[in-house]
Scaffold this motif. Structure first.
Motif, PDB file in Angstrom:
ATOM      1  N   ARG A  16     -19.690   4.803  38.708  1.00 17.30           N
ATOM      2  CA  ARG A  16     -20.085   5.339  37.402  1.00 17.30           C
ATOM      3  C   ARG A  16     -20.021   6.863  37.339  1.00 17.30           C
ATOM      4  O   ARG A  16     -19.898   7.433  36.250  1.00 17.30           O
ATOM      5  N   LEU A  17     -20.129   7.522  38.476  1.00 23.54           N
ATOM      6  CA  LEU A  17     -20.285   8.970  38.462  1.00 23.54           C
ATOM      7  C   LEU A  17     -19.040   9.736  38.881  1.00 23.54           C
ATOM      8  O   LEU A  17     -18.961  10.937  38.650  1.00 23.54           O
ATOM      9  N   PRO A 159     -27.353   5.771  37.462  1.00 23.34           N
ATOM     10  CA  PRO A 159     -26.458   5.422  36.350  1.00 23.34           C
ATOM     11  C   PRO A 159     -26.530   3.943  35.984  1.00 23.34           C
ATOM     12  O   PRO A 159     -27.205   3.142  36.641  1.00 23.34           O
ATOM     13  N   ARG A 353     -27.430   5.119  28.075  1.00 17.73           N
ATOM     14  CA  ARG A 353     -26.753   5.219  29.370  1.00 17.73           C
ATOM     15  C   ARG A 353     -25.553   6.165  29.283  1.00 17.73           C
ATOM     16  O   ARG A 353     -25.322   6.960  30.200  1.00 17.73           O
ATOM     17  N   ASP A 357     -25.372   9.187  31.742  1.00 16.01           N
ATOM     18  CA  ASP A 357     -24.334   9.151  32.771  1.00 16.01           C
ATOM     19  C   ASP A 357     -23.335  10.289  32.601  1.00 16.01           C
ATOM     20  O   ASP A 357     -22.852  10.849  33.592  1.00 16.01           O
ATOM     21  N   ARG A 361     -22.548  12.934  35.484  1.00  9.54           N
ATOM     22  CA  ARG A 361     -21.190  13.211  35.965  1.00  9.54           C
ATOM     23  C   ARG A 361     -20.902  14.706  35.930  1.00  9.54           C
ATOM     24  O   ARG A 361     -20.330  15.273  36.865  1.00  9.54           O
TER      25      ARG A 361
END
Length: 439
Positions: A16-17, A159, A353, A357, A361
């Motif tokens: 996710r990151l 995340p 989210r 997120d 990031r």
């Protein structure tokens, strides 16, 4: 573009990151991302996709020196329990020697796979002081890091875990299913931090009084275990399920991602069975899919989300029933209707989210930018490595040879990897009602 060797790389948190690199290490393709994660290099004798990559090769100093030109940053999350403190110290020295900066995210102050935490804390005692920057998930853990190691950690929230499609499907499943409180206790492979035996009976009593059902799930690998602790937990659950009408013990193969999401979507409250821990990916998955969480008052789970109706803690077995009732009441009042998720429907949860997120990031990219600035890790490298490109190959070959003798083959052997959850002796289930599949 910054090439990040993440430990691990193939993991939902990292997915996710940090976008994946296009191509293998040393062959990264064009991308607009400021930072990309490299693939997990497989151990000797393995291929990518074999599904076994422990111990992480990035933490092998021999691998590190041989591939130093292909990595800009190393980011350690978890999975370093396969290496001793002496090995990690040698690795950190080589990391500094070749001029690669280190970022460490402290996920676990207490390793969920271990009972004795000293080796884990000792490893953190090597990695955290050696890091150029430290990240963690909650303010409470950041305070512990400050107190123990004198480092200021950046706090970035966990995340999203569930796929977007399942976030939507979970709300639909709740609206359409037959009502009645459903509580689940996922014991999984009964790893070292899993033991519900002191509070499972009071929990079952509370569920029964609320007219609900309680599903306790166990991975079928436990049946073949020769670990007395794991078998004692299974026996206790068997006994309870045999004597309590609202309890069903479900022994089945480990669920894949879709089956796991479906199980959570069919559950109102998930009780985390942890005797020790720090942060929980299970808790995040429940938040995504609209299930409330109840957990013993250990770790820093309560800091991960503060939404009404989502999370409650109990401090001892006698308080689990009160905590469950309060959580159900808060969930019902906050949501207005039993099937509504108090902290927002699927669209609202995904929007929350996405914003969180995206910010995480961006902050990760800023961390990588900072540690890669000229004058930080590069200065250490200049003090250790030849300046001229000529001789670089000879230096690497000499260094690899020296480290190979120092480290030895045992460091890089897959046989030295995670040994927890092993076993071969089959244990009969007995007369307990065991349901295969389903909720």
């Amino acid at each position: 573009m910054i090439r990040v060797a993440s430990v691990p790389s193939a993991h939902p948190y990292v997915d996710r990151l940090l976008p994946p690199a296009v191509g293998a290490i040393g062959e990264v393709g064009a991308t607009e991302a400021r930072a990309v994660r490299l693939q997990d290099p497989p151990p000797p004798g393995r291929r990518a996709g074999d599904g076994v990559w422990w111990p992480p090769m990035v933490l092998d100093p021999v691998w590190l020196v041989a591939h130093a030109d292909e990595v800009d940053v190393v980011h350690v999350h978890f999975g370093f329990e396969s290496y001793s403190c002496a090995q990690l110290t040698l690795w950190a020295q080589e990391l500094r020697r070749v001029g690669i900066p280190l970022v460490v995210t402290v996920h676990d102050l207490a390793n969920p796979h271990l009972t004795d935490q000293q080796a884990h804390l000792d490893a953190l005692g090597v990695l955290v002081p050696a890091a150029d920057e430290v990240i963690t998930l909650t303010p409470g853990v950041a305070a512990v890091i400050r107190e123990r190691w004198g480092r200021e950690a950046i706090v970035l929230p966990h995340p999203q875990i569930a796929d977007d499609s399942w976030v939507h499907r979970s709300d639909t499943a709740r609206r359409n299913r037959h009502r009645g409180l459903r509580v689940g206790v996922p014991l999984g492979a009964v790893r070292a931090n899993v033991d519900p035996t002191s509070w499972l009976a009071p929990l079952a009593a509370a569920v029964g009084e609320l007219g609900g059902s309680l599903a306790v799930t166990v991975n079928d690998e436990v049946l073949g275990s020769d670990d007395p602790r794991r078998l004692d937990v299974l026996a206790a659950v068997e006994t309870l399920a045999s004597a309590t009408p609202c309890v069903e013990l479900r022994i089945r193969p480990r669920l894949d991602d879709d089956a796991l999401a479906a199980w959570i979507a069919a559950t109102d409250v998930v009780v985390l069975p942890y005797a020790h821990g720090t942060h929980s990916g299970w808790l995040e998955l429940c938040w995504d899919l609209g299930a409330s969480c109840l957990s013993p008052a250990v770790g820093h789970y309560a800091e991960q989300h503060d939404d009404v109706g989502f999370h409650a803690e109990f401090h001892d077995p006698g308080t689990v029933g009160t905590a469950l009732r309060g959580l159900v009441e808060d969930r019902t009042h906050a949501g207005g209707e039993p099937w509504r998720v108090p902290w927002g429907d699927a669209t609202q949860r995904l929007a929350h989210r996405a914003q969180s997120d995206d910010r995480a990031r961006q902050q990760h990219e800023e961390v990588y930018d900072r540690v890669c600035r000229p004058g930080r890790a590069a200065k250490a490298a200049a003090d250790q490595l030849p300046d001229q490109r000529t001789g670089r190959r000879e230096h690497v070959e000499h260094r690899v040879g020296t480290l190979s003798e120092t480290v030895g083959e045992g460091v890089r052997s897959p046989a030295a990897a995670l040994r927890v959850l092993a076993g071969s002796t089959r244990v009969p289930v007995g007369a307990t009602r065991v349901v295969v599949g389903g909720w």
